[in-house]
Design a protein around this motif. Structure first.
Motif, short mmCIF file in Angstrom:
data_model
loop_
_atom_site.label_atom_id
_atom_site.label_comp_id
_atom_site.label_asym_id
_atom_site.label_seq_id
_atom_site.Cartn_x
_atom_site.Cartn_y
_atom_site.Cartn_z
N LYS A 32 -25.47 2.57 11.33
CA LYS A 32 -25.27 1.83 10.09
C LYS A 32 -23.79 1.50 9.96
O LYS A 32 -22.94 2.37 10.17
N ASN A 33 -23.48 0.29 9.60
CA ASN A 33 -22.09 -0.14 9.46
C ASN A 33 -21.55 0.31 8.10
O ASN A 33 -21.27 -0.49 7.21
N ASP A 34 -21.43 1.64 7.95
CA ASP A 34 -21.03 2.24 6.69
C ASP A 34 -20.41 3.60 6.99
O ASP A 34 -21.12 4.54 7.37
N ARG A 35 -19.12 3.72 6.84
CA ARG A 35 -18.42 4.97 7.17
C ARG A 35 -18.99 6.17 6.41
O ARG A 35 -19.19 7.25 6.98
N GLN A 36 -19.27 5.97 5.13
CA GLN A 36 -19.75 7.08 4.30
C GLN A 36 -21.12 7.57 4.76
O GLN A 36 -21.44 8.76 4.60
N TYR A 37 -21.89 6.69 5.34
CA TYR A 37 -23.21 7.07 5.87
C TYR A 37 -23.07 8.21 6.88
O TYR A 37 -23.84 9.17 6.86
N TYR A 38 -22.07 8.14 7.74
CA TYR A 38 -21.86 9.18 8.75
C TYR A 38 -21.33 10.46 8.12
O TYR A 38 -21.74 11.56 8.50
N LEU A 39 -20.43 10.33 7.17
CA LEU A 39 -19.86 11.51 6.53
C LEU A 39 -20.90 12.27 5.70
O LEU A 39 -20.78 13.49 5.53
N ASP A 40 -21.90 11.57 5.19
CA ASP A 40 -22.90 12.20 4.32
C ASP A 40 -24.13 12.72 5.06
O ASP A 40 -25.07 13.20 4.41
N ARG A 41 -24.15 12.62 6.38
CA ARG A 41 -25.33 13.11 7.12
C ARG A 41 -25.52 14.60 6.88
O ARG A 41 -24.55 15.37 6.77
N LYS A 42 -26.77 15.03 6.81
CA LYS A 42 -27.07 16.44 6.56
C LYS A 42 -26.58 17.30 7.73
O LYS A 42 -26.61 16.89 8.89
N ARG A 43 -26.17 18.52 7.41
CA ARG A 43 -25.77 19.51 8.41
C ARG A 43 -26.91 20.51 8.53
O ARG A 43 -27.24 21.21 7.56
#
Length: 386
Positions: free
Chosen positions: A355-366
Motif C-alpha cells: 500500500k502506498n501509505d507509510r502509516q500503513y506499514y507502521l500500524d501493522r500488528k505485531r
C-alpha cells in the motif's frame, strides 16, 4: 620401464599425501560464529524451533486459525524447508524422519492441500518435496516438486494469456515468468523453488531462468542505496519485504554456478544491499519495520532474514568476516532474546499486502509465533551450523 615405475610411485605418493591433507583439513573457524551464549546456541535453538514447527497444524498464510486450511502456502513451506535442511545438517535422524513422514502425507491424504501454482505464494510449496527428494532420492517427491517449478515458467495457452493483466503479459513476452509482479517478496519465492529444482535435476534451465528473473527485479526495484522498495509503486523500505530479497539473493548465489553470466550483477546487487543494511542496524542488532525510520519498531522476521543473508555471505567469503560476522552475531543473539517459553518469536509483522501509505506499514500488528518469523529463524540456525 624402471623410470616409468619411479614416476608412477612418486605420483601415487603425491596423491596419497593430498588425500591425507584433505582428510585432515578442518573447515575454517569463524570466530564470530563460535562460543555463543547458552540461550543462543544455534544447534539447540534450531532444534527447538523445528520441533515447534512439528507440533503445529498447517497454517493459513502463516497464521494459525481455528478453521483448518484448505491449502498450504509459503510460510509453512519456508519453515518446513528450513527444518528439513537443519535436521540434515545436524544429523538429527529422528527429526529428519518425522519431517519426511509429514511430507509423505502430501503424496496421499493431504495431496489436496497442495495448491495450484497460480502465484508465487502457492507455487513455493514445491521446495518441500524437492528438498525431501534431494535427501532421499525418492522419485515420487521429485515428480510432485517439479510440477509448480515447471508451471511457473510454462508456455501459456492463448486463453491463459488473454486473462493476464496487460503489465504481466508484457513481462511474459520478454521471457519472464507469468508470476512476475515486481513485488520484492517474489524473489525469495521464485528463487527458492527454481534453485531447488536445479539441485534436484541438475538441469541448467531452472537456475539460469531464476538468475535472469532476479536481475529484472534488481533493475526494477533496487534503489541507489542498495535497498528495495516494496513494489515499484510503493516507495517504502519495508523490513520483511527487503528481507525476502536479501535471503533470496543469498540462497541463489549459494547455488548459482560461478560461470553463470548473471552472477556478477546479482553479487553486486547483494553487496550493495548488505553495505546499506549495516548502516540501519540498531545498537541492539535489530532492524526496524521501516528500515530507514529509527522510530519504527524493531521487527524480528526481517531482522532474521538479514541475519541469514549476513551469515551466508560471511561463510561463503563474500563479506568481510570482522564486520559482517560481528553484525550477524549481534543480531542472532538479540533475536534469540525475542523467543518466549514456547519457542515462539515475538514482534513479527503480520502478513502484509502492499500500500502506498507509510502509516500503513507502521500500524501493522505485531504478532507472536507466526511462521513469517519462525521460518527465517530456522534458516539462521541452519546457516550457522552449516
Amino acid at each position: 620401464m624402471k623410470r616409468l615405475k619411479t614416476i608412477l610411485l612418486v605420483f601415487l605418493n603425491s596423491c596419497w599425501g593430498l588425500t591425507v591433507l584433505a582428510q585432515n583439513t578442518k573447515p575454517k573457524t569463524i570466530a564470530s560464529f563460535e562460543n555463543f551464549p547458552k540461550d543462543a546456541n544455534p544447534t539447540e535453538i534450531g532444534k527447538r524451533l523445528s520441533e515447534r514447527f512439528m507440533t503445529r497444524p498447517h497454517s493459513t498464510f502463516g497464521a494459525f486459525k481455528a478453521t483448518p486450511p484448505t491449502e498450504i502456502t509459503y510460510p509453512d513451506a519456508c519453515a518446513w524447508y528450513g527444518a528439513l535442511t537443519f535436521a540434515k545438517l545436524t544429523d538429527n535422524k529422528d527429526l529428519s524422519q518425522r519431517l519426511i513422514n509429514r511430507a509423505e502425507l502430501l503424496l496421499n491424504e493431504e495431496a489436496h492441500l497442495i495448491p495450484y501454482a497460480k502465484d508465487v505464494d502457492r507455487a513455493v510449496i514445491g521446495i518441500v518435496p524437492l528438498e525431501v527428494y534431494n535427501q532421499t532420492k525418492d522419485e515420487r517427491f521429485l515428480k510432485v516438486g517439479l510440477i509448480p517449478a515447471d508451471e511457473q515458467f510454462k508456455t501459456l495457452s492463448p486463453e491463459e494469456y488473454t486473462k493476464l493483466p496487460v503489465e504481466i503479459r508484457n513481462r511474459y513476452a520478454k521471457g519472464y515468468s507469468w508470476h512476475t509482479r515486481f513485488w520484492m517478496d517474489d524473489m525469495y519465492m521464485i528463487t527458492a523453488l527454481q534453485s531447488q529444482a536445479y539441485r534436484a535435476t541438475n538441469n541448467y534451465k531452472y537456475i539460469d531462468r531464476t538468475a535472469r528473473q532476479m536481475i529484472a527485479y534488481l533493475d526494477t526495484l533496487q534503489t541507489p542505496n542498495g535497498l528495495f522498495y516494496h513494489a515499484n509503486d510503493v516507495p517504502f523500505y519495508w523490513g520483511r519485504g527487503d528481507g525476502w530479497l536479501a535471503a533470496g539473493m543469498a540462497e541463489l548465489l549459494s547455488i548459482l554456478p560461478k560461470d553463470n553470466v548473471y552472477r556478477p550483477r546479482i553479487m553486486q546487487g547483494y553487496k550493495d544491499m548488505m553495505k546499506t543494511l549495516l548502516k540501519y542496524q540498531d545498537k541492539n542488532g535489530m532492524w526496524h519495520q521501516l528500515l530507514d525510520d529509527p522510530t519504527a519498531w524493531p521487527e524480528t522476521s526481517g531482522t532474521a532474514m538479514f541475519t541469514f543473508a549476513f551469515i551466508t555471505g560471511v561463510k561463503k567469503g563474500w563479506l568481510d568476516e570482522k564486520i559482517y560476522g560481528q553484525a550477524a552475531r549481534k543480531a542472532w543473539i538479540s533475536l534469540c532474546g525475542y523467543l518466549d517459553e514456547n519457542n515462539d518469536l515475538r514482534e513479527i509483522c503480520e502478513g502484509t499486502n502492499k500500500k502506498n501509505d507509510r502509516q500503513y506499514y507502521l500500524d501493522r500488528k505485531r504478532i507472536t509465533g507466526d511462521l513469517h518469523g519462525q521460518a527465517p529463524m530456522i534458516w539462521c540456525a541452519m546457516a550457522l551450523v552449516k
